[in-house]
Structure formats: C-alpha cells, structure tokens
Design a protein around this motif. Structure first.
Motif, PDB file in Angstrom:
ATOM      1  N   ARG A 156       0.838  -1.204   0.000  1.00  0.00           N
ATOM      2  CA  ARG A 156       0.000   0.000   0.000  1.00  0.00           C
ATOM      3  C   ARG A 156       0.869   1.248   0.000  1.00  0.00           C
ATOM      4  O   ARG A 156       0.573   2.226  -0.697  1.00  0.00           O
ATOM      5  CB  ARG A 156      -0.918   0.002   1.226  1.00  0.00           C
ATOM      6  N   VAL A 201       3.866   1.521  -1.183  1.00  0.00           N
ATOM      7  CA  VAL A 201       4.472   1.685  -2.504  1.00  0.00           C
ATOM      8  C   VAL A 201       3.449   2.294  -3.465  1.00  0.00           C
ATOM      9  O   VAL A 201       3.762   3.216  -4.220  1.00  0.00           O
ATOM     10  CB  VAL A 201       4.980   0.334  -3.047  1.00  0.00           C
ATOM     11  N   ALA A 202       2.213   1.778  -3.388  1.00  0.00           N
ATOM     12  CA  ALA A 202       1.184   2.277  -4.295  1.00  0.00           C
ATOM     13  C   ALA A 202       0.881   3.750  -4.043  1.00  0.00           C
ATOM     14  O   ALA A 202       0.506   4.478  -4.949  1.00  0.00           O
ATOM     15  CB  ALA A 202      -0.083   1.441  -4.137  1.00  0.00           C
ATOM     16  N   LYS A 220       6.775   4.730  -0.486  1.00  0.00           N
ATOM     17  CA  LYS A 220       7.872   3.770  -0.405  1.00  0.00           C
ATOM     18  C   LYS A 220       8.166   3.290  -1.811  1.00  0.00           C
ATOM     19  O   LYS A 220       7.319   3.418  -2.695  1.00  0.00           O
ATOM     20  CB  LYS A 220       7.430   2.594   0.489  1.00  0.00           C
ATOM     21  N   LYS A 276       3.910   5.259 -14.293  1.00  0.00           N
ATOM     22  CA  LYS A 276       3.286   4.252 -13.453  1.00  0.00           C
ATOM     23  C   LYS A 276       3.773   4.359 -12.011  1.00  0.00           C
ATOM     24  O   LYS A 276       3.143   3.870 -11.098  1.00  0.00           O
ATOM     25  CB  LYS A 276       3.611   2.843 -13.980  1.00  0.00           C
ATOM     26  N   ASN A 277       4.924   5.000 -11.858  1.00  0.00           N
ATOM     27  CA  ASN A 277       5.532   5.033 -10.528  1.00  0.00           C
ATOM     28  C   ASN A 277       4.882   6.104  -9.655  1.00  0.00           C
ATOM     29  O   ASN A 277       5.007   7.289  -9.920  1.00  0.00           O
ATOM     30  CB  ASN A 277       7.029   5.311 -10.671  1.00  0.00           C
ATOM     31  N   PRO A 278       4.184   5.695  -8.588  1.00  0.00           N
ATOM     32  CA  PRO A 278       3.452   6.657  -7.761  1.00  0.00           C
ATOM     33  C   PRO A 278       4.389   7.575  -6.971  1.00  0.00           C
ATOM     34  O   PRO A 278       3.931   8.565  -6.395  1.00  0.00           O
ATOM     35  CB  PRO A 278       2.643   5.779  -6.804  1.00  0.00           C
TER      36      PRO A 278
END
Lengths: 295, 295
Positions: free
Chosen positions: B83, B85-86, B90, B276-278
């Motif tokens: 979560r 990471v999303a 992190k 795509k990278n949050p």
DNA sequence: TCCATCTGATACCCTGAAAGCATTGATCGT
DNA sequence: ACGATCAATGCTTTCAGGGTATCAGATGGA
C-alpha cells in the motif's frame, strides 16, 4: 489475504499470463482472474497493468513480488522445520552434567550428538548431581549425566561408564611416596569431600569405603564444587577421593594414587521417562553406543 | 496450511484455552477445535499436549510459535508495504540529471525529496541531456532534470530555474582583463562546446548567440562531458560557455566572465506524462516548490 | 477492411470447506 | 458422588470459491 492469495499473485507475476498462471495453480482461468481481482480489491492496490493483450506488473506489484517471495519462503520453512523439530532433527536439548564427568564421557557424547543432529542446539549446563536430579524431574533439563543414585522411578537410565576413585594429595604429602594406599593409612588424614546433600552417590561411596574398614573419615571441609575440592587439596588442606578421569590435568603440585579396593561409581545418562522433547531419544541412543565402547 | 491457520495456532498458543482462543478468532469453540486438529493432521505434528483440563505446547509447538510470529509479521509488513508503494510513500525512483544542473537545483531537490519520502530509494543517474530524453521515453528513468528542449509530447515539465551562460577561460587568457564580454570579441576565439547530439538545447543556445551577431563560432573541440570541457579550457585549448551555477568551484587557474545579452536556458524537471511510478508525483511537486523559491 | 484468434472479464451454477448449535465425555474440586 | 469446566463429536447450514459457457477488446494477417 492469505498465503494462498500470495501464491496466486506469484503465479501471475511470474508468468504474466492469466491462463498459464491458472494452469500452474491447477484451476481454470475465470476463477483465477476473480482471485486476482479480489486480491487487488482487498489490498486496495493495483498490482497488474493489464488489457486483453498484455499483463505487466505495476511498481507496487514488483515490490510486492519480492515481499511475497520472502514470506512464502519463510512460510514453507516454518512448516518444514516444525516437522523436523517433531522428529528430533532440529530444536533444543538442555543437557546437564556434573563436573565429575566433564572430562570423561561428556565431550564424546556432545561431539557425537552435535554431528548426528547439527540442527539441535545443545544447551550445556554444569550442575551438581543433586541439582541435576531436581532439574530432571522439574523438566528444566532434558537429559543429564550424573552418578547413578539407584532409585529413579520416572527416569530412564543408560550406564555410560564405571569409574574408580583415586586419592589425590599434594606431591609433598607424606603419603606421596606410597604407591598404593589402603584405607587404614587414611585414618588420621584430613579428607575433603562434597557434602551428601550435593553429591549423595559420591559421598556415600566414600563413606562406605571407610566404614567397611570400621573407619570414620575425618572430613574437614565439604565444598560443593569439585573444582574447589581440588584447589583446597592443592593448598595442602587435606586429601580427596575423586574419579580417575579427573586426575589428569589437575595442575602441577598434585599427584594421585591408586586405592586398594577402590570404590567405583556408575556414571549414567538420564532423561525423564515420559520426555516430550523428541531430540532426547537420539541422545540416549548415542549414550548407549558410548557405553558399548567404554565398558 | 495457510496464514489463517497460523493465526488460529497463535491464538491457542498464546491463550492455551480453546474457548478464549476461539473467541479471539471471532468464532465458536467447536469449529476452532476442528481447525487446530486439522492443522496438526496436515502438518503431521502434535503441537499441543491436551486433555479436557489442560492445554500445553509441545516442543515442536513452541518452536512453531516463534516461526509463526515471524511469518505473520512479515506477512503483515508485506501487505502494509504494498500500500505504501502504491501511495508513493515507499519504493524506488530512478532520477536522471545532467551535469549542468548538478550544482544548482539537483542537490536541493534530492535533499527535500529524501526528507519527504525517506522510504523511497532514490537511484541517481548522471547523464547527458540526450541520453536523459531517451531514457525518459524508454521508461528507464522515472524523472530527470535537463535543459528544456521545447518539444516534449509525452512528458510533463516543471520549470526549475533559468540559467544564464557565462564564459570561462584561463586566467592568463588575453580576454581575462575584460570585465564583460560581447560576442564580437569572440570572433577569433577557439570555442569548446558539447556537440548538438549530446546537448541540443545548450548547443543551439550557444550557436544562436553567435549567429545573431552574424558570427560563426570557431568550435575546435566537442567533448560530450561537461567535466571534460572545463578540463580542456584549463589546459588552454579554448574558451567555453557554461551555466553560471557551474562557474563556482571549477578549480584554480580558471575565471568566468559575464556575457553581454548572455543566452539563458531553462532547467526543467521532466517525467513521463503517464508514469506508473506513484513516487513521481511528490517529486514533481517538490520541483514546483523549488521553482517558486528560485525564480 | 474484415475476420480469425488470443486473452482477460462476466454470468451463472454447484460443490464442499467450514461455521454454528447441541451434545458427549473426561477431569477436577467440593 | 456430583456439579462445573472444557475439549471433542455429530449434525445442519451457508457461502467462498471452483467449473463451464460466454462476452468483449485487441492484434495481426488475408
């Protein structure tokens, strides 16, 4: 979420193909797709970027993949290890022994067992014989090497060795010139011996040795530790009767002599009869094999 | 076996009471008992010593308890981390930058981001502007600091700073005595500049600066690395036009001078529009905040 | 441009794992 | 001896999750 879901996730993360991943999980594609959707819904995280043509991991998915690999690995290990512990191949064995055996059977026993069961952590605990008996019945020890004190209802016993006692004294002691000593010679000697409360079998053997000849030994000091006894002898405070295996390496200034009709004591390996620790049985077996070689 | 079963096991291992453990698992005692029995059956290991009065862990159970605690902990962590990471709190962010910005905005940007997102691993990658553009579209970089080269369809852009160029030369150079230099003075000078293929925006700014005055600069050397340009100037092989932020700390022997109507370049922070990278969005936001302070 | 094909998502049905309730059986304290 | 406590067992019910059929979107070749 569950490890089962993690396995679903890993299957898809590794194949990036719903059909093949489902096949790997031994199921058909539709329920597999549902499970993946469920995982993403419960986590609240999109793990795969997908359309009807391509499947790819999101950054979160990539990260989760590493974590899942670890978790699943640890999970498998835990399930494998619990079986090993139950079979006695792994775990812990609390092993007590008295100083009187530290130089004879204990090293070999420990070495052989450590080789046979490298994943069992051996916790060594040096104690007096009386402490050992108490700890065995209390369950604080799984097994122990001690003198055979005869009566032991709830304990299983393996005879490891039969040790004669020798007498030790300073090398400047008057009796040092005598080759073999018989009890009458000791009538006037100051004797140092462990108290009966600490080492009943040893003390009773010493007492019997003298009383058989009608002698009451002149016990001047009663230290609880074998180590202390030898030190006191070295200081010239008396003589002592100790197992033959302890007579080597006492340090300079001390000598040992053979006793006529020397008392002998049985060194035994003991464990509770109804032990719960599966690591014990192999330990006892190794005790038996040592017995065959040393007797 | 599954983590759910491990939780059942842990509940009983901690309470040693089927009723209370079942309650903790929000279920009634009978199905809970069945689950425990199932766990023992599938593992093939007796985990609890029990009668209708007492429940106790076997040695295998005790060991399993430790393992389960670890596995469940890691499991929870994995679900929590995915979560994070999303949400961009992190993970990893691959950040490219050109040497021309290494002394100006990059340190501040990196520092502020590392403070705001301590659990995001920043992978720094120093590249030439052209490499940066390629890597951004290829997705090898998540974000980058480069010169604004205008046309950038799939990229989002944040203007970080507007840097004027200065001219650098050896301190023993004839022009070193002049305070401010205009292009006509440079008609005969040997100029060192990065090739257009490496730093299009920079090179085009330099070319325009001269051609506006009808001058064709005498570019004698075209190293790809900014570092090399400065070294060559130091060796007296020519002069160079470099961003003002690079003029400090060039080493001794070199001086910089102001240029009349000095060309200026936009230093921008870029990222793929559909990243795509949050972790990127917070990075761009910090870029915007730097922009406010430095312009 | 259209069609065949591949692939993931949806709809619907059905089985069985697992939950609840009631009860039994064993053990301990009074 | 009896009641209280607690784990185990029997029986019923429910829903999570699997299977089959089908849909829908994308791709590539004729």
């Amino acid at each position: 979420m569950d490890t089962r879901h993690m396995r679903f996730f890993m299957a898809l993360a590794e194949t990036l193909h719903f059909g093949r991943a489902a096949e790997r999980m031994n199921m058909s594609q539709p329920p597999f797709s549902r499970q993946i959707a469920m995982i993403e819904r419960t986590l609240g995280v999109k793990l795969f970027e997908r359309n009807s043509r391509n499947v790819a991991l999101t950054p979160a998915g990539k990260h989760f993949m590493e974590d899942c690999r670890n978790v699943l690995g640890q999970f498998e290990d835990a399930c494998r290890d619990v079986r090993l512990v139950a079979s006695g191949m792994k775990g812990e064995l609390r092993f007590g022994f008295m100083m009187h055996a530290a130089h004879s059977v204990v090293p070999e026993l420990v070495q052989l067992y450590a080789k046979a069961r490298p994943d069992v952590r051996l916790v060594l605990d040096e104690r007096t014989p009386t402490e050992i008996d108490e700890m065995l019945v209390a369950g604080t020890l799984d097994a122990a090497v001690t003198f055979d004190c005869g009566y032991a209802p709830h304990l299983q016993t393996v005879l490891l060795a039969r040790e004669r006692l020798r007498i030790i004294m300073r090398e400047d002691h008057p009796l040092a010139t005598v080759g073999q000593i018989y009890p009458e010679k000791l009538r006037e000697e100051k004797v140092i011996a462990a108290p009966a409360a600490t080492a009943p079998a040893l003390r009773s053997a010493i007492n019997s040795y003298f009383s058989a000849k009608g002698i009451v030994p002149h016990v001047v000091l009663e230290p609880r530790l074998q180590h202390t006894i030898i030190q006191l002898v070295a200081k010239g405070l008396g003589v002592a009767l100790i197992p033959v295996s302890l007579c080597t390496g006492m340090g300079t200034g001390l000598i040992s002599r053979t006793l006529t009709d020397a008392p002998q004591l049985d060194v035994v390996l003991r464990a509770p009869m109804t032990t719960k620790n599966p690591a014990v049985s192999a330990f006892m077996e190794i005790g038996k094999s040592i017995q065959r070689t040393s007797l």
